[in-house]
Scaffold this motif. Structure first.
Motif, PDB file in Angstrom:
ATOM      1  N   SER A 122       0.816  -1.212   0.000  1.00 58.67           N
ATOM      2  CA  SER A 122       0.000   0.000   0.000  1.00 58.67           C
ATOM      3  C   SER A 122       0.853   1.267   0.000  1.00 58.67           C
ATOM      4  O   SER A 122       0.401   2.307  -0.430  1.00 58.67           O
ATOM      5  CB  SER A 122      -0.961   0.002   1.187  1.00 58.67           C
ATOM      6  OG  SER A 122      -0.242  -0.094   2.388  1.00 58.67           O
ATOM      7  N   SER A 124     -14.013   2.414   0.485  1.00 59.93           N
ATOM      8  CA  SER A 124     -13.184   3.426   1.134  1.00 59.93           C
ATOM      9  C   SER A 124     -11.710   3.064   0.990  1.00 59.93           C
ATOM     10  O   SER A 124     -11.361   1.933   0.693  1.00 59.93           O
ATOM     11  CB  SER A 124     -13.552   3.526   2.614  1.00 59.93           C
ATOM     12  OG  SER A 124     -13.423   2.252   3.216  1.00 59.93           O
ATOM     13  N   GLY A 125     -10.851   4.049   1.208  1.00 60.30           N
ATOM     14  CA  GLY A 125      -9.415   3.792   1.202  1.00 60.30           C
ATOM     15  C   GLY A 125      -8.731   4.250  -0.067  1.00 60.30           C
ATOM     16  O   GLY A 125      -9.311   4.938  -0.907  1.00 60.30           O
ATOM     17  N   SER A 170      -7.677  -1.846  -4.405  1.00 56.83           N
ATOM     18  CA  SER A 170      -6.955  -1.560  -3.173  1.00 56.83           C
ATOM     19  C   SER A 170      -5.677  -2.395  -3.172  1.00 56.83           C
ATOM     20  O   SER A 170      -5.747  -3.625  -3.218  1.00 56.83           O
ATOM     21  CB  SER A 170      -7.812  -1.938  -1.961  1.00 56.83           C
ATOM     22  OG  SER A 170      -7.013  -2.004  -0.807  1.00 56.83           O
ATOM     23  N   ASP A 185      -3.848  -3.247  -0.874  1.00 57.64           N
ATOM     24  CA  ASP A 185      -3.796  -4.134   0.286  1.00 57.64           C
ATOM     25  C   ASP A 185      -4.298  -5.545  -0.020  1.00 57.64           C
ATOM     26  O   ASP A 185      -3.987  -6.491   0.703  1.00 57.64           O
ATOM     27  CB  ASP A 185      -4.623  -3.558   1.440  1.00 57.64           C
ATOM     28  CG  ASP A 185      -3.984  -2.316   2.047  1.00 57.64           C
ATOM     29  OD1 ASP A 185      -2.811  -2.041   1.717  1.00 57.64           O
ATOM     30  OD2 ASP A 185      -4.649  -1.622   2.820  1.00 57.64           O
ATOM     31  N   ASN A 235     -13.686  -3.721   4.371  1.00 56.09           N
ATOM     32  CA  ASN A 235     -13.986  -2.577   3.507  1.00 56.09           C
ATOM     33  C   ASN A 235     -12.751  -1.992   2.840  1.00 56.09           C
ATOM     34  O   ASN A 235     -12.841  -1.337   1.810  1.00 56.09           O
ATOM     35  CB  ASN A 235     -14.688  -1.482   4.317  1.00 56.09           C
ATOM     36  CG  ASN A 235     -16.089  -1.899   4.728  1.00 56.09           C
ATOM     37  OD1 ASN A 235     -16.653  -2.839   4.169  1.00 56.09           O
ATOM     38  ND2 ASN A 235     -16.637  -1.224   5.707  1.00 56.09           N
ATOM     39  N   ALA A 236     -11.583  -2.205   3.414  1.00 58.58           N
ATOM     40  CA  ALA A 236     -10.349  -1.660   2.839  1.00 58.58           C
ATOM     41  C   ALA A 236      -9.693  -2.620   1.837  1.00 58.58           C
ATOM     42  O   ALA A 236      -8.674  -2.283   1.246  1.00 58.58           O
ATOM     43  CB  ALA A 236      -9.355  -1.334   3.945  1.00 58.58           C
ATOM     44  N   LYS A 237     -10.277  -3.803   1.648  1.00 55.74           N
ATOM     45  CA  LYS A 237      -9.719  -4.769   0.697  1.00 55.74           C
ATOM     46  C   LYS A 237     -10.770  -5.039  -0.379  1.00 55.74           C
ATOM     47  O   LYS A 237     -11.492  -6.036  -0.332  1.00 55.74           O
ATOM     48  CB  LYS A 237      -9.287  -6.033   1.422  1.00 55.74           C
ATOM     49  CG  LYS A 237      -8.025  -5.799   2.281  1.00 55.74           C
ATOM     50  CD  LYS A 237      -7.498  -7.067   2.879  1.00 55.74           C
ATOM     51  CE  LYS A 237      -6.106  -6.915   3.446  1.00 55.74           C
ATOM     52  NZ  LYS A 237      -5.891  -5.821   4.368  1.00 55.74           N
TER      53      LYS A 237
END
Length: 196
Positions: free
Chosen positions: A4, A78-79, A94, A96, A142-144
């Motif tokens: 990231s 998100s992110g 993402s 991540d 949610n971040a992946k």
């Protein structure tokens, strides 16, 4: 250093290789791959000058990994994301998702239109959609997330074939769409292309 912090980097004409699978029997062009560290994680292809193929590689897939489909257009995105442009639509990834030691136990596919299943077994999930947007969420985090939306002006929806293939501890998500909005995409064309 985690991915990231670096993001993913594009390398022209490079493509992901898949264990025990050589799926390029028809005319194709390898546009290139996005790499995370030394590993190719996303590849883009043009097939027969008619179709666009996006291939996403996920490592560390657990033996009992769940793959679920959902009819929904309400999901958080998100992110930080890297963007992959596919012409008629764009995919936001993402970084991540591609962490080296990250174990994938669950993959959820959300789409704003009904999902038409073709094949559903332990190693292959194949379905078709007519989407305006979709999202792939890893381990309910949610971040992946990998999500796509149509960017071509005046185009409301786009047909796509989606295929998830698991072999050993790796998983591959194939997404095939027409290169242009007036090209027909048969429902089983991606499966036939990969496995026949």
């Amino acid at each position: 250093m985690t991915i990231s912090e670096n993001g993913i980097n594009f390398v022209p004409h490079k493509s992901i290789e898949i264990k025990n699978l050589s799926f390029f029997k028809k005319k194709y062009v390898s546009i290139g791959s996005y790499t995370a560290g030394k590993d190719s994680v996303i590849s883009q292809f043009e097939i027969e000058s008619k179709y666009s193929l996006l291939l996403i590689k996920l490592k560390n897939i657990s033996n009992n990994c769940e793959f679920n489909n959902h009819l929904s257009d309400n999901y958080p995105t998100s992110g930080y994301f890297n963007t992959v442009n596919e012409g008629l639509y764009e995919t936001n990834v993402s970084p991540d998702v591609f962490e080296n030691n990250y174990k994938v136990n669950k993959i959820d596919f959300f789409c704003d239109s009904a999902i038409q299943n073709q094949i559903d077994n332990d190693s292959v999930k194949s379905f078709s959609i007519n989407f305006n947007k979709y999202a792939i969420k890893i381990n309910s985090e949610n971040a992946k997330v990998i999500y796509s939306k149509i960017e071509y002006y005046g185009l409301k929806s786009l047909n796509a074939n989606v295929l998830f293939y698991k072999i050993e501890n790796e998983g591959y998500i194939f997404i095939m769409t027409p290169l242009k909005k007036d090209i027909r995409l048969d429902k089983n064309i991606l499966y036939d292309y990969v496995f026949e």
